[in-house]
Design an enzyme around this catalytic site. Structure first.
Site, mmCIF file in Angstrom:
data_model
loop_
_atom_site.group_PDB
_atom_site.id
_atom_site.type_symbol
_atom_site.label_atom_id
_atom_site.label_comp_id
_atom_site.label_asym_id
_atom_site.label_seq_id
_atom_site.Cartn_x
_atom_site.Cartn_y
_atom_site.Cartn_z
ATOM 1 N N TYR A 24 -73.506 -1.008 -37.266
ATOM 2 C CA TYR A 24 -72.257 -0.403 -36.835
ATOM 3 C C TYR A 24 -72.378 0.019 -35.378
ATOM 4 O O TYR A 24 -73.428 0.477 -34.948
ATOM 5 C CB TYR A 24 -71.925 0.823 -37.697
ATOM 6 N N HIS A 25 -71.315 -0.112 -34.666
ATOM 7 C CA HIS A 25 -71.251 0.294 -33.256
ATOM 8 C C HIS A 25 -72.360 -0.327 -32.409
ATOM 9 O O HIS A 25 -73.107 0.385 -31.755
ATOM 10 C CB HIS A 25 -71.313 1.821 -33.121
ATOM 11 N N PRO A 26 -72.507 -1.656 -32.406
ATOM 12 C CA PRO A 26 -73.527 -2.226 -31.533
ATOM 13 C C PRO A 26 -73.231 -1.867 -30.087
ATOM 14 O O PRO A 26 -72.105 -2.031 -29.620
ATOM 15 C CB PRO A 26 -73.429 -3.732 -31.776
#
Length: 173
Positions: free
Chosen positions: A110-112
């Site tokens: 999540y949220h790279p």
């Protein structure tokens, strides 16, 4: 990183869901090292290889979560490993984890962050300080990828602040 998957299909999965009122889940979040690439000219291929050190950190996190759940009174721990979905003791969990690596875990990210980091130095940052993608007209980067790296905590507020800064910089133009 982590993703929760109940084991089983059909009737077996239904029985698992019937016990969901007695289910607790934990997730591990690590800030992984950059290890991805975008390849291709006509067709884009996105490649991500989990860094070996990060794989070890994930395996230690799975162990720590299992240890915590057993200490809290869990009868069993769902491992996330398809070939051994359950462990009923910490020793059994250790045995499962000794046989597999991070590639056998069911993972998601999540949220790279940092994939199109913004900054002043064109040699280090694909986007300029206002979020404009260098060398491409009209492309703004205003998601987590504009951050220079993972802040090692939930980055949602940082992402929103970066997006707001990109938009405000464009409105000022």
């Amino acid at each position: 990183m982590g993703s929760f998957v109940l084991p089983g299909l059909g009737g077996e999965l239904r029985r698992e869901l019937e016990g969901a009122d007695r289910l607790a889940t934990l997730g591990a979040m690590i800030a992984d090292r950059p290890s991805g690439r975008v390849l291709g000219r006509d067709r884009t291929l996105i490649r991500y290889d989990l860094d070996r050190r990060d794989a070890g950190r994930l395996m230690r996190a799975v162990h720590a979560m299992g240890e915590l759940l057993f200490a809290a009174g869990a009868d069993e721990v769902l491992t996330g490993v398809p070939t051994a979905p359950r462990a009923r003791t910490l020793a059994e969990l250790d045995a499962v984890l000794a046989r597999v690596g991070a590639r056998q875990l069911h993972l998601s990210a999540y949220h790279p962050t940092g994939t199109v980091a913004a900054g002043a130095d064109p040699g280090r940052f694909p986007a300029d300080a206002t979020g404009r993608l260098r060398g491409v007209q009209g492309v703004l980067i205003s998601d987590a990828s504009v951050l220079p790296g993972c802040p090692e905590v939930n980055p949602q507020l940082s992402i929103m602040a970066a997006a707001l800064a990109v938009v405000e910089a464009q409105l000022e133009r």
